[in-house]
Design a protein around this motif. Structure first.
Motif, PDB file in Angstrom:
ATOM      1  N   VAL A  74      22.880  31.163  73.146  1.00 44.94           N
ATOM      2  CA  VAL A  74      21.943  31.451  72.225  1.00 44.94           C
ATOM      3  C   VAL A  74      21.456  33.430  72.494  1.00 44.94           C
ATOM      4  CG1 VAL A  74      19.535  31.841  70.517  1.00 44.94           C
ATOM      5  CG2 VAL A  74      20.005  29.471  71.343  1.00 44.94           C
ATOM      6  N   HIS A  75      21.078  33.399  73.744  1.00 45.38           N
ATOM      7  CA  HIS A  75      21.155  35.016  74.576  1.00 45.38           C
ATOM      8  C   HIS A  75      23.028  35.258  74.323  1.00 45.38           C
ATOM      9  CE1 HIS A  75      20.368  37.826  77.090  1.00 45.38           C
ATOM     10  NE2 HIS A  75      21.489  37.952  77.724  1.00 45.38           N
ATOM     11  N   ALA A  76      23.932  34.137  75.002  1.00 39.24           N
ATOM     12  CA  ALA A  76      25.349  35.172  74.686  1.00 39.24           C
ATOM     13  C   ALA A  76      25.419  35.184  73.304  1.00 39.24           C
ATOM     14  CB  ALA A  76      26.546  33.933  75.286  1.00 39.24           C
ATOM     15  N   ALA A  77      24.898  34.383  72.247  1.00 37.86           N
ATOM     16  CA  ALA A  77      26.069  35.207  71.359  1.00 37.86           C
ATOM     17  C   ALA A  77      25.115  36.341  70.881  1.00 37.86           C
ATOM     18  CB  ALA A  77      25.200  33.610  70.268  1.00 37.86           C
ATOM     19  N   VAL A  78      23.924  36.328  71.030  1.00 39.59           N
ATOM     20  CA  VAL A  78      23.270  37.305  70.447  1.00 39.59           C
ATOM     21  C   VAL A  78      23.635  39.304  71.312  1.00 39.59           C
ATOM     22  CG1 VAL A  78      20.794  38.944  70.855  1.00 39.59           C
ATOM     23  CG2 VAL A  78      20.748  36.261  69.794  1.00 39.59           C
ATOM     24  N   LYS A  79      23.500  38.508  72.559  1.00 36.49           N
ATOM     25  CA  LYS A  79      24.163  39.689  73.024  1.00 36.49           C
ATOM     26  C   LYS A  79      25.740  40.364  72.461  1.00 36.49           C
ATOM     27  CE  LYS A  79      25.257  40.651  78.302  1.00 36.49           C
ATOM     28  NZ  LYS A  79      25.422  40.438  79.016  1.00 36.49           N
ATOM     29  N   ILE A  80      26.479  39.240  72.374  1.00 37.65           N
ATOM     30  CA  ILE A  80      28.083  39.778  71.938  1.00 37.65           C
ATOM     31  C   ILE A  80      27.887  40.547  70.474  1.00 37.65           C
ATOM     32  CG2 ILE A  80      28.852  37.720  70.632  1.00 37.65           C
ATOM     33  CD1 ILE A  80      30.789  40.165  73.236  1.00 37.65           C
ATOM     34  N   LEU A  81      27.158  40.252  69.561  1.00 36.06           N
ATOM     35  CA  LEU A  81      26.495  40.088  68.718  1.00 36.06           C
ATOM     36  C   LEU A  81      26.332  41.743  67.906  1.00 36.06           C
ATOM     37  CD1 LEU A  81      26.422  37.521  66.119  1.00 36.06           C
ATOM     38  CD2 LEU A  81      28.005  39.094  66.319  1.00 36.06           C
ATOM     39  N   GLY A  82      25.300  42.463  69.417  1.00 38.07           N
ATOM     40  CA  GLY A  82      24.371  43.963  70.004  1.00 38.07           C
ATOM     41  C   GLY A  82      24.069  43.532  68.820  1.00 38.07           C
ATOM     42  N   SER A  83      23.056  42.717  68.477  1.00 38.14           N
ATOM     43  CA  SER A  83      21.946  42.197  67.572  1.00 38.14           C
ATOM     44  C   SER A  83      20.848  42.620  66.940  1.00 38.14           C
ATOM     45  CB  SER A  83      21.802  40.672  66.901  1.00 38.14           C
ATOM     46  OG  SER A  83      22.707  40.015  66.724  1.00 38.14           O
ATOM     47  N   ARG A  84      20.899  44.005  65.699  1.00 35.69           N
ATOM     48  CA  ARG A  84      20.251  44.899  65.386  1.00 35.69           C
ATOM     49  C   ARG A  84      18.823  44.418  64.748  1.00 35.69           C
ATOM     50  NH1 ARG A  84      23.621  48.837  64.537  1.00 35.69           N
ATOM     51  NH2 ARG A  84      24.743  47.618  64.356  1.00 35.69           N
ATOM     52  N   SER A  85      19.365  42.679  64.177  1.00 32.38           N
ATOM     53  CA  SER A  85      18.352  42.315  62.927  1.00 32.38           C
ATOM     54  C   SER A  85      17.819  41.334  63.257  1.00 32.38           C
ATOM     55  CB  SER A  85      18.846  42.335  61.421  1.00 32.38           C
ATOM     56  OG  SER A  85      20.854  41.882  61.691  1.00 32.38           O
ATOM     57  N   GLY A  86      16.514  40.848  63.114  1.00 35.38           N
ATOM     58  CA  GLY A  86      15.443  39.968  63.990  1.00 35.38           C
ATOM     59  C   GLY A  86      16.059  38.623  63.239  1.00 35.38           C
ATOM     60  N   ALA A  87      15.884  37.711  63.645  1.00 34.84           N
ATOM     61  CA  ALA A  87      15.820  36.526  62.952  1.00 34.84           C
ATOM     62  C   ALA A  87      15.141  35.660  63.724  1.00 34.84           C
ATOM     63  CB  ALA A  87      17.614  36.012  63.223  1.00 34.84           C
ATOM     64  N   HIS A  88      14.907  33.700  63.581  1.00 35.01           N
ATOM     65  CA  HIS A  88      13.973  33.004  63.426  1.00 35.01           C
ATOM     66  C   HIS A  88      15.479  31.664  63.669  1.00 35.01           C
ATOM     67  CE1 HIS A  88      11.570  30.173  65.080  1.00 35.01           C
ATOM     68  NE2 HIS A  88      11.504  29.042  64.621  1.00 35.01           N
ATOM     69  N   LEU A  89      15.347  30.938  64.452  1.00 28.71           N
ATOM     70  CA  LEU A  89      16.655  30.237  64.996  1.00 28.71           C
ATOM     71  C   LEU A  89      16.106  28.761  65.177  1.00 28.71           C
ATOM     72  CD1 LEU A  89      19.331  31.371  66.984  1.00 28.71           C
ATOM     73  CD2 LEU A  89      19.089  31.814  63.999  1.00 28.71           C
ATOM     74  N   HIS A  90      16.451  27.563  64.170  1.00 30.08           N
ATOM     75  CA  HIS A  90      15.823  26.463  64.887  1.00 30.08           C
ATOM     76  C   HIS A  90      16.946  25.748  64.896  1.00 30.08           C
ATOM     77  CE1 HIS A  90      14.146  22.359  63.101  1.00 30.08           C
ATOM     78  NE2 HIS A  90      14.405  22.322  64.425  1.00 30.08           N
ATOM     79  N   LEU A  91      17.114  25.141  65.958  1.00 30.76           N
ATOM     80  CA  LEU A  91      18.366  24.183  66.602  1.00 30.76           C
ATOM     81  C   LEU A  91      18.001  22.669  66.226  1.00 30.76           C
ATOM     82  CD1 LEU A  91      19.201  26.234  69.845  1.00 30.76           C
ATOM     83  CD2 LEU A  91      19.577  26.737  67.251  1.00 30.76           C
ATOM     84  N   GLU A  92      18.679  22.423  65.876  1.00 30.20           N
ATOM     85  CA  GLU A  92      18.539  20.706  65.981  1.00 30.20           C
ATOM     86  C   GLU A  92      20.211  20.163  65.828  1.00 30.20           C
ATOM     87  OE1 GLU A  92      17.489  18.503  62.262  1.00 30.20           O
ATOM     88  OE2 GLU A  92      19.249  19.848  60.972  1.00 30.20           O
ATOM     89  N   GLY A  93      20.391  18.274  65.706  1.00 31.33           N
ATOM     90  CA  GLY A  93      21.163  17.980  66.232  1.00 31.33           C
ATOM     91  C   GLY A  93      21.277  16.965  66.905  1.00 31.33           C
ATOM     92  N   ASP A  94      22.590  15.842  66.941  1.00 35.94           N
ATOM     93  CA  ASP A  94      22.610  14.837  67.929  1.00 35.94           C
ATOM     94  C   ASP A  94      24.173  14.476  68.180  1.00 35.94           C
ATOM     95  OD1 ASP A  94      24.426  14.481  66.380  1.00 35.94           O
ATOM     96  OD2 ASP A  94      24.720  12.425  65.449  1.00 35.94           O
ATOM     97  N   LEU A  95      24.654  16.799  68.881  1.00 37.73           N
ATOM     98  CA  LEU A  95      25.363  15.980  69.953  1.00 37.73           C
ATOM     99  C   LEU A  95      24.649  16.155  71.643  1.00 37.73           C
ATOM    100  CD1 LEU A  95      28.467  16.857  70.766  1.00 37.73           C
ATOM    101  CD2 LEU A  95      27.703  19.660  70.724  1.00 37.73           C
TER     102      LEU A  95
END
Ligand code: NG1
Length: 370
Positions: A74-95
């Protein structure tokens, strides 16, 4: 105006053949599978990205230095986008997050795409793959682009033949009487740990072999002779030159000699097996696919040194239960193995593989990110 919420779901993958070939720009033949990671993303106006997971404890905050290990991607994705907008992410799944089924790339692709979509920007497939590959390399593993490419481009019912130099891809239909059964070895292969250094040693070793073969840039995929030609001209071991130890993030620190001859023999013979498995699948020749899986496993266990007792046990159990062939899938060092079997024998193969560590399932060729 940013959209309020988006949901993105990305599949895991099982590589059928072409193991440790992608970072030498040689082909691969993976499928995306039915096990997935889903990200529910909601825009926030505080400029901070936060994430929680149904599977793991703890939470991620982009303004914190003290985040849980699972949120590395998650950190790696935020860093590559240089994200300045905020978001809340909820992760789920069966992988399963145990390594070898590409949970890291599924998570990275899903987070990158959901953050972009929240700001009303739908990336092209090429752009999404490129961002996800660079994000993961930023997290310390100098991987190829197989996982992100199949996770983005896969279609249900098909494997994907991927070439990297020049870039190309084509579907390979999976015959309906063929089953791919996967089983867990009992040992995780998360690349945050020691497995990261062992993986990067193979990347640097392959570069060193290519350099000794006179290739510039030092990429084994640029070698025009046969595996036999390469093997005959290489020393058993070589110390990687300083410049070849540079990684996207940092440097590969260990300067011990690496077994370049054996590494090159695996990579160059494995690339030929990709062509051969593709042809055998197109011809519906499951016995030929099985023999090529067996040869791949022998090469990965011997020359490339990435198998483990648990992976070897899975492969033996599958073969004894009537599989046509079996091999470790993904980077190795633990994780998962894949067997190819006629559909009517797959329940027995599944049961046999489940005896090793209690986890096995039939991998269904599935669609990519959505
Ligand atoms: P997994 O099995 O997900 O660790 C890794 C690399 C691939 C490829 C395989 C070995 C990443 C994200 N993935 O996969 O690019 O090199 O090993 O074939 O680095």
């Amino acid at each position: 105006m940013a959209s309020a919420t988006v949901t993105v779901s990305a599949p895991g993958r099982v590589n059928l053949i072409g193991e440790h070939t992608d970072y030498s720009l040689l082909p691969v033949l993976p499928i995306a599978i039915q096990r997935r990671i889903t990200v529910h993303a909601q825009a926030c106006d505080n400029g901070i990205v936060t994430a929680v997971s149904d599977t793991f404890a703890g939470s991620f905050r982009s303004d914190s230095e003290d985040n849980p290990a699972w949120s590395r991607y998650v950190h790696a994705a935020v860093k590559i986008l240089g994200s300045r907008s905020g978001a809340h992410l909820h992760l789920e799944g069966d992988l399963p997050p145990t390594g070898g089924l590409s949970s890291s790339s599924a998570l990275t692709v899903a987070v990158v795409r959901s953050l972009l979509e929240l700001s009303d920007s739908r990336p092209s497939d090429d752009h999404l793959i490129d961002l996800a590959v660079r994000a993961e390399r930023g997290a310390g593993v100098e991987g190829g682009a197989m996982d992100q490419t199949v996770i983005v481009r896969a279609q249900a019912g098909e494997a994907l033949r991927i070439d990297f130099d020049p870039p190309a891809h084509r579907p390979v239909a999976v015959p309906p009487d063929v089953a791919f059964v996967v089983g867990y070895s009992g040992a995780p292969a998360q690349k945050g740990d020691e497995a990261r250094d062992r993986y990067n040693a193979r990347v640097v070793g392959c570069r060193t072999a290519a350099h000794l073969l006179g290739l510039d840039p030092p990429i084994l995929g640029r070698f025009s002779g046969t595996a036999k030609d390469a093997v005959e001209s290489l020393p058993d071991e070589a110390v990687p030159p300083e410049g070849l130890r540079l990684l996207s993030e940092g440097r590969f620190e260990d300067s011990s000699p690496l077994p370049v001859k054996a590494y090159a023999r695996h990579v160059l013979t494995e690339a030929v097996r990709v062509d051969d498995v593709e042809a055998a699948l197109r011809a519906g020749d499951i016995d030929a696919v099985g023999s090529l899986f067996d040869a791949s496993h022998a090469s990965l266990a011997g020359d490339f040194g990435v198998s483990t007792p648990g992976l070897d046990a899975l492969v033996s159990a599958a073969r004894e239960a009537g599989a046509s062939g079996a091999r470790l899938t993904g980077a190795g060092f633990g994780g998962w193995a894949v067997a190819v079997s006629p559909v009517d024998r797959s329940p027995g193969v599944l049961a046999a593989m489940a005896t090793v560590a209690g986890e096995a399932f039939v991998a269904i060729p599935s669609e990519g990110v959505r």
